[in-house]
Design a protein around this motif. Structure first.
Motif, mmCIF file in Angstrom:
data_model
loop_
_atom_site.group_PDB
_atom_site.id
_atom_site.type_symbol
_atom_site.label_atom_id
_atom_site.label_comp_id
_atom_site.label_asym_id
_atom_site.label_seq_id
_atom_site.Cartn_x
_atom_site.Cartn_y
_atom_site.Cartn_z
ATOM 1 N N GLU A 30 -34.490 -21.522 27.669
ATOM 2 C CA GLU A 30 -34.305 -22.108 28.994
ATOM 3 C C GLU A 30 -32.947 -22.809 29.107
ATOM 4 N N ILE A 31 -31.962 -22.347 28.345
ATOM 5 C CA ILE A 31 -30.653 -23.002 28.323
ATOM 6 C C ILE A 31 -30.119 -23.171 29.746
ATOM 7 N N TRP A 32 -29.498 -24.292 29.980
ATOM 8 C CA TRP A 32 -28.999 -24.616 31.310
ATOM 9 C C TRP A 32 -27.861 -23.671 31.696
ATOM 10 N N PRO A 33 -27.908 -23.118 32.893
ATOM 11 C CA PRO A 33 -26.832 -22.222 33.347
ATOM 12 C C PRO A 33 -25.451 -22.880 33.309
ATOM 13 N N GLU A 34 -25.380 -24.169 33.627
ATOM 14 C CA GLU A 34 -24.084 -24.851 33.602
ATOM 15 C C GLU A 34 -23.533 -24.982 32.176
ATOM 16 N N LEU A 35 -24.412 -25.024 31.177
ATOM 17 C CA LEU A 35 -23.950 -25.052 29.794
ATOM 18 C C LEU A 35 -23.444 -23.673 29.381
ATOM 19 N N VAL A 36 -24.160 -22.641 29.765
ATOM 20 C CA VAL A 36 -23.706 -21.273 29.491
ATOM 21 C C VAL A 36 -22.332 -21.054 30.125
ATOM 22 N N GLU A 37 -22.176 -21.486 31.364
ATOM 23 C CA GLU A 37 -20.896 -21.342 32.067
ATOM 24 C C GLU A 37 -19.781 -22.077 31.325
ATOM 25 N N LEU A 38 -20.069 -23.283 30.846
ATOM 26 C CA LEU A 38 -19.073 -24.051 30.099
ATOM 27 C C LEU A 38 -18.663 -23.330 28.826
ATOM 28 N N LEU A 39 -19.629 -22.862 28.056
ATOM 29 C CA LEU A 39 -19.329 -22.182 26.797
ATOM 30 C C LEU A 39 -18.489 -20.926 27.041
ATOM 31 N N LYS A 40 -18.840 -20.177 28.060
ATOM 32 C CA LYS A 40 -18.066 -18.975 28.384
ATOM 33 C C LYS A 40 -16.673 -19.330 28.889
ATOM 34 N N SER A 41 -16.545 -20.459 29.579
ATOM 35 C CA SER A 41 -15.250 -20.848 30.141
ATOM 36 C C SER A 41 -14.223 -21.187 29.068
ATOM 37 N N VAL A 42 -14.685 -21.556 27.877
ATOM 38 C CA VAL A 42 -13.758 -21.819 26.769
ATOM 39 C C VAL A 42 -13.622 -20.608 25.852
ATOM 40 N N GLY A 43 -14.176 -19.476 26.289
ATOM 41 C CA GLY A 43 -13.967 -18.225 25.581
ATOM 42 C C GLY A 43 -14.987 -17.887 24.512
ATOM 43 N N ILE A 44 -16.095 -18.613 24.456
ATOM 44 C CA ILE A 44 -17.114 -18.317 23.448
ATOM 45 C C ILE A 44 -17.813 -17.005 23.792
ATOM 46 N N GLN A 45 -17.926 -16.149 22.787
ATOM 47 C CA GLN A 45 -18.612 -14.860 22.910
ATOM 48 C C GLN A 45 -19.481 -14.666 21.670
#
Length: 104
Positions: A24-39
């Motif tokens: 149930e990870i928060w969408p805003e956390l997913v967005e943050l992680l992706k915004s710094v280039g995490i894959q």
């Protein structure tokens, strides 16, 4: 692509809750992680030792350095602190694991 691995430590009896919270990870956390280039971010659990093994890839790992200062990251850590070994700032206790082999 740069790679990073680390281990963290789950508290006994918290396996199901840890999985539930990440399901149930928060969408805003997913967005943050992706915004710094995490894959390719994965976390595995050794159920015998309760050690969590995390692996991620990013174009530039230095982009992760400021994450600890961001409110959403601090909020997530506080949310997770009751089920993991944590530091005083609620960040998870973690140990980086050096790479000794890589097959591309």
């Amino acid at each position: 692509m740069q790679r990073k691995a680390l281990k963290m430590f789950l508290l006994p009896g918290k396996e199901a809750e840890y999985k539930k919270r990440h399901d149930e990870i928060w969408p805003e956390l997913v967005e943050l992680l992706k915004s710094v280039g995490i894959q390719n971010y994965s976390i595995f659990l050794d159920t015998e030792t309760l050690v969590l093994f995390a692996y991620l890839e990013a174009e530039d790992l230095s982009q992760l350095d400021h994450l600890s200062q961001l409110p959403i990251m601090q909020k997530w850590w506080a949310y997770m602190a009751d089920i993991m070994e944590s530091n005083l700032d609620h960040s998870p206790k973690s140990v980086e694991i050096p790479s000794v082999f890589y097959l591309a």
